[in-house]
Motif scaffolding. Structure first.
Motif, mmCIF file in Angstrom:
data_model
loop_
_atom_site.group_PDB
_atom_site.id
_atom_site.type_symbol
_atom_site.label_atom_id
_atom_site.label_comp_id
_atom_site.label_asym_id
_atom_site.label_seq_id
_atom_site.Cartn_x
_atom_site.Cartn_y
_atom_site.Cartn_z
ATOM 1 N N SER A 33 48.414 42.923 14.474
ATOM 2 C CA SER A 33 49.842 42.646 14.380
ATOM 3 C C SER A 33 50.145 41.170 14.585
ATOM 4 C CB SER A 33 50.608 43.477 15.404
ATOM 5 O OG SER A 33 50.452 44.837 15.148
ATOM 6 N N SER A 34 49.475 40.534 15.537
ATOM 7 C CA SER A 34 49.743 39.120 15.788
ATOM 8 C C SER A 34 49.247 38.248 14.637
ATOM 9 C CB SER A 34 49.128 38.688 17.115
ATOM 10 O OG SER A 34 47.734 38.776 17.060
ATOM 11 N N VAL A 35 48.096 38.574 14.074
ATOM 12 C CA VAL A 35 47.587 37.815 12.929
ATOM 13 C C VAL A 35 48.504 38.014 11.723
ATOM 14 C CG1 VAL A 35 45.688 37.666 11.253
ATOM 15 C CG2 VAL A 35 45.198 37.779 13.703
ATOM 16 N N ARG A 36 48.948 39.230 11.521
ATOM 17 C CA ARG A 36 49.842 39.529 10.404
ATOM 18 C C ARG A 36 51.171 38.783 10.553
ATOM 19 N NH1 ARG A 36 51.879 45.544 8.754
ATOM 20 N NH2 ARG A 36 53.083 44.913 6.949
ATOM 21 N N ALA A 37 51.715 38.748 11.774
ATOM 22 C CA ALA A 37 52.966 38.027 12.017
ATOM 23 C C ALA A 37 52.778 36.527 11.787
ATOM 24 C CB ALA A 37 53.465 38.284 13.428
ATOM 25 N N ARG A 38 51.638 36.009 12.205
ATOM 26 C CA ARG A 38 51.352 34.585 12.027
ATOM 27 C C ARG A 38 51.230 34.230 10.534
ATOM 28 N NH1 ARG A 38 52.014 29.587 13.746
ATOM 29 N NH2 ARG A 38 50.207 28.310 13.414
ATOM 30 N N VAL A 39 50.561 35.098 9.774
ATOM 31 C CA VAL A 39 50.428 34.857 8.330
ATOM 32 C C VAL A 39 51.795 34.907 7.653
ATOM 33 C CG1 VAL A 39 49.513 35.852 6.199
ATOM 34 C CG2 VAL A 39 48.041 35.617 8.187
ATOM 35 N N ARG A 40 52.615 35.878 8.022
ATOM 36 C CA ARG A 40 53.969 35.952 7.448
ATOM 37 C C ARG A 40 54.782 34.710 7.780
ATOM 38 N NH1 ARG A 40 56.282 42.078 8.225
ATOM 39 N NH2 ARG A 40 54.944 43.025 6.656
ATOM 40 N N GLU A 41 54.626 34.215 9.014
ATOM 41 C CA GLU A 41 55.352 33.003 9.414
ATOM 42 C C GLU A 41 54.896 31.816 8.587
ATOM 43 O OE1 GLU A 41 54.962 30.136 13.207
ATOM 44 O OE2 GLU A 41 55.478 32.210 13.690
ATOM 45 N N LEU A 42 53.610 31.687 8.348
ATOM 46 C CA LEU A 42 53.095 30.580 7.548
ATOM 47 C C LEU A 42 53.495 30.709 6.081
ATOM 48 C CD1 LEU A 42 49.529 30.203 9.092
ATOM 49 C CD2 LEU A 42 51.481 28.680 9.388
ATOM 50 N N MET A 43 53.582 31.938 5.586
ATOM 51 C CA MET A 43 53.959 32.148 4.189
ATOM 52 C C MET A 43 55.441 31.802 3.938
ATOM 53 S SD MET A 43 51.260 33.092 2.583
ATOM 54 C CE MET A 43 51.745 33.957 1.120
ATOM 55 N N GLN A 44 56.276 31.924 4.956
ATOM 56 C CA GLN A 44 57.704 31.657 4.789
ATOM 57 C C GLN A 44 58.021 30.174 4.822
ATOM 58 O OE1 GLN A 44 59.731 33.971 7.703
ATOM 59 N NE2 GLN A 44 59.438 35.884 6.581
#
Length: 82
Positions: A70-81
């Motif tokens: 979940s934390s890696v997924r949230a971090r990737v979403r943050e970087l993608m935005q």
């Protein structure tokens, strides 16, 4: 008469999300099997890697692989935005 603990989930939405737990657990098993098959010359090394990885996960992510995922997924979403 014994008492029962209150249930926090419902039949439709249980308390824990088992699908995510199974998906992260299966990826971990695939990784360990990959390591075991590629390090066949060194018997037992895959167990050392497994134990070390489990200790690191328990120290830094008490929620287990699901929290890590979940934390890696949230971090990737943050970087993608960005």
């Amino acid at each position: 008469m014994p008492t029962r603990a209150p249930r926090t989930g419902t039949a439709v939405r249980p308390h824990c999300d088992n699908r995510r737990s199974v998906s992260t657990g299966s990826e971990f098993v695939l990784f360990i099997e990959f390591v075991r098959s590629n390090l066949a010359d060194l018997p037992g090394v895959h167990l050392v890697i497994y134990a070390t990885l489990m200790i690191v996960i328990m120290i830094y992510y008490p929620g287990g692989f699901t929290q890590l995922y979940s934390s890696v997924r949230a971090r990737v979403r943050e970087l993608m935005q960005r």
